[in-house]
Enzyme design. Structure first.
Site, PDB file in Angstrom:
ATOM      1  N   LYS A   1      -3.224  -5.091   7.979  1.00 38.89           N
ATOM      2  CA  LYS A   1      -2.617  -6.086   6.828  1.00 38.89           C
ATOM      3  C   LYS A   1      -2.308  -7.614   7.014  1.00 38.89           C
ATOM      4  O   LYS A   1      -2.081  -7.780   8.361  1.00 38.89           O
ATOM      5  CB  LYS A   1      -2.198  -5.501   5.757  1.00 38.89           C
TER       6      LYS A   1
HETATM    7  C1  LIG Z   1      -3.302  -0.497   3.113  1.00 37.94           C
HETATM    8  C2  LIG Z   1      -3.635  -0.007   1.664  1.00 37.94           C
HETATM    9  C3  LIG Z   1      -2.476   0.946   1.110  1.00 37.94           C
HETATM   10  C4  LIG Z   1      -1.522   1.994   2.109  1.00 37.94           C
HETATM   11  O1  LIG Z   1      -0.326   1.324   2.386  1.00 37.94           O
HETATM   12  P1  LIG Z   1       0.441   1.703   3.388  1.00 37.94           P
HETATM   13  O2  LIG Z   1       1.315   0.916   3.830  1.00 37.94           O
HETATM   14  O3  LIG Z   1      -0.277   1.937   4.799  1.00 37.94           O
HETATM   15  O4  LIG Z   1       1.132   3.477   2.673  1.00 37.94           O
HETATM   16  C5  LIG Z   1      -2.294   0.939  -0.587  1.00 37.94           C
HETATM   17  N1  LIG Z   1      -3.251   0.348  -1.442  1.00 37.94           N
HETATM   18  C6  LIG Z   1      -3.956  -0.098  -0.961  1.00 37.94           C
HETATM   19  C7  LIG Z   1      -5.256  -0.998  -1.474  1.00 37.94           C
HETATM   20  C8  LIG Z   1      -3.897  -0.570   0.664  1.00 37.94           C
HETATM   21  O5  LIG Z   1      -5.003  -1.845   1.671  1.00 37.94           O
END
Ligand SMILES: *Cc1c(COP(=O)(O)O)cnc(C)c1O
Length: 395
Positions: free
Chosen positions: A195
């Site tokens: 991210k």
């Molecule tokens: C990455 C992601 C999540 C989940 O995030 P985590 O921190 O891995 O639980 C949820 N929604 C979207 C759109 C994502 O890209």
């Protein structure tokens, strides 16, 4: 085959500051939720408070061990349960919808807008039934969903709004309001490894609702009414605690927060770098048979978590061939997302059919996410562009 090293689709940018802070945390003897997590939360609150329009209250931030955990906690705190419907986009990661099932409620899948691939407000309104309790928009790729429209619909129909802001740090609307500050019931960011900033695994829930914050704090750690840090530092006997609900194990460690404290300081710089690369891609790819991703309005901030290209209808090759050709030239890429209406669990449980989601389906068949991260060099970005041009030339 290319002689150059493989260029991954995504890489975190971790500096010496993060390494030192983690080392210091390890040496301190306090590894789980404690002073570093509290600082990370306070810093996160301050970052959003810095972006407030004058008349708004600052939000409270609660660190959790994933965005999925944060979304689950938000739905739990808002009392979503069996018989309830929650509207979600089909064009998202499965976590958005799975947390609805955690609560025994049902997601209702809605198609997206053709340009942004964000939740389509007209279709949201059409999907509302007497069972609808909540709307969960996703700020796809880091471009804000049409939040004014969505919040107006929610207000009209008495619905909750929880934002899946996993892509949206930092993202703002055309009026300059930052995602996190909009005053929805809760907003949840992700610090997963790929991210826009990372703690390895982690997330942050923000809200202005004190009751929601109190419930999330309790449910984050076993339904215990004081967190570990308070327990070991306050004047009350250190061994005493009360369990008020069967809570979860969703707290963030101080090891992770040690990384997060420094990533947060760098988040604005990371965004600038990704935006510069996105602008370069836009210039270089402008005259090719591809549909470029939508950019933000002049006064809005696009986090540029993802750069999602779509092959034009007249493109000489299909998506799978295109991906193969990028890999053959040493360029990693990905697809965001295989829509939920195609995933066996969601498709079969809710009888979903591709023809009900024509925009998402059409986009999915043609889309490719190309590398976009702060650690990329100009030469890396040039390699991506050259590989795309070569693949599209049929050479
Ligand atoms: C990455 C992601 C999540 C989940 O995030 P985590 O921190 O891995 O639980 C949820 N929604 C979207 C759109 C994502 O890209």
């Amino acid at each position: 085959m290319s002689e150059l090293p493989f260029l991954p689709f995504a890489l975190p940018e971790i500096g010496e500051e993060e390494v030192q802070e983690v080392a210091q945390c390890l040496r301190s003897g306090w590894l789980t939720t404690g002073p570093k997590t509290r600082q990370f939360e306070t810093d996160f609150e301050a970052m959003l408070a810095n972006q407030l329009n004058t008349d708004q209250e600052p939000v409270s931030a609660i660190a959790v061990n994933s965005a999925t955990a944060g979304l689950h906690l938000a739905l739990e705190a808002l009392g979503i349960g069996p018989g309830d419907e929650v509207i979600v986009p089909t064009h998202t990661f499965t976590a958005t919808a799975e947390v609805v099932r955690y609560m025994g409620a049902d997601p209702v899948f809605v198609d997206v807008l053709p340009d942004s691939l964000n939740l389509n407000p007209v279709l949201v309104e059409k999907a509302i039934t007497p069972k609808t309790r909540m709307i969960m928009p996703v700020h796809f790729a880091g471009l804000a969903a049409p939040m004014h429209e969505i919040m107006q619909i929610a207000k009209t129909h008495g619905l909750k709004v929880v934002e899946d802001a996993a892509h949206a740090l930092p993202t703002s609307l055309h009026d300059g309001q930052w995602i996190g500050n909009l005053g929805t019931d809760a907003t949840v960011f992700s610090f997963y490894a790929n991210k826009t900033m990372t703690t390895g695994e982690g997330g942050m829930l923000v809200s202005r609702n004190p009751d929601l914050i109190k419930r999330v704090k309790t449910m984050r750690l076993h339904g215990i009414n004081r967190d570990v840090f308070d327990r070991f530092t306050s004047k009350a006997p250190s061994w005493y605690y009360e369990v008020v609900a069967p809570g979860f194990k969703y707290n963030l460690t101080d090891i992770a927060s040690a990384i997060g404290i420094h990533q947060l300081q760098k988040a604005a710089g990371f965004q600038k770098r990704r935006q510069a690369i996105a602008q370069y891609y836009h210039r270089e790819l402008a005259n090719l048979p591809v549909v470029l991703p939508q950019v933000a309005d002049a006064d809005a901030l696009h986090s540029w978590h993802l750069y999602v290209l779509r092959l034009a209808d007249n493109c000489p090759i299909d998506r799978d061939t295109f991906v193969d050709q990028l890999y053959a030239q040493g360029i990693g890429c990905s697809v965001h997302y295989i829509p939920l209406h195609l995933q066996p669990y969601w498709r079969d449980t809710y009888n979903l059919r591709a023809e009900h989601f024509p925009v998402s389906q059409h986009a999915y068949e043609r889309m490719v996410s190309i590398p976009l991260y702060s650690k990329m060099t100009d030469i890396d970005a040039e390699r991506v562009v050259n590989a795309i041009k070569k693949a599209l030339s049929g050479a």
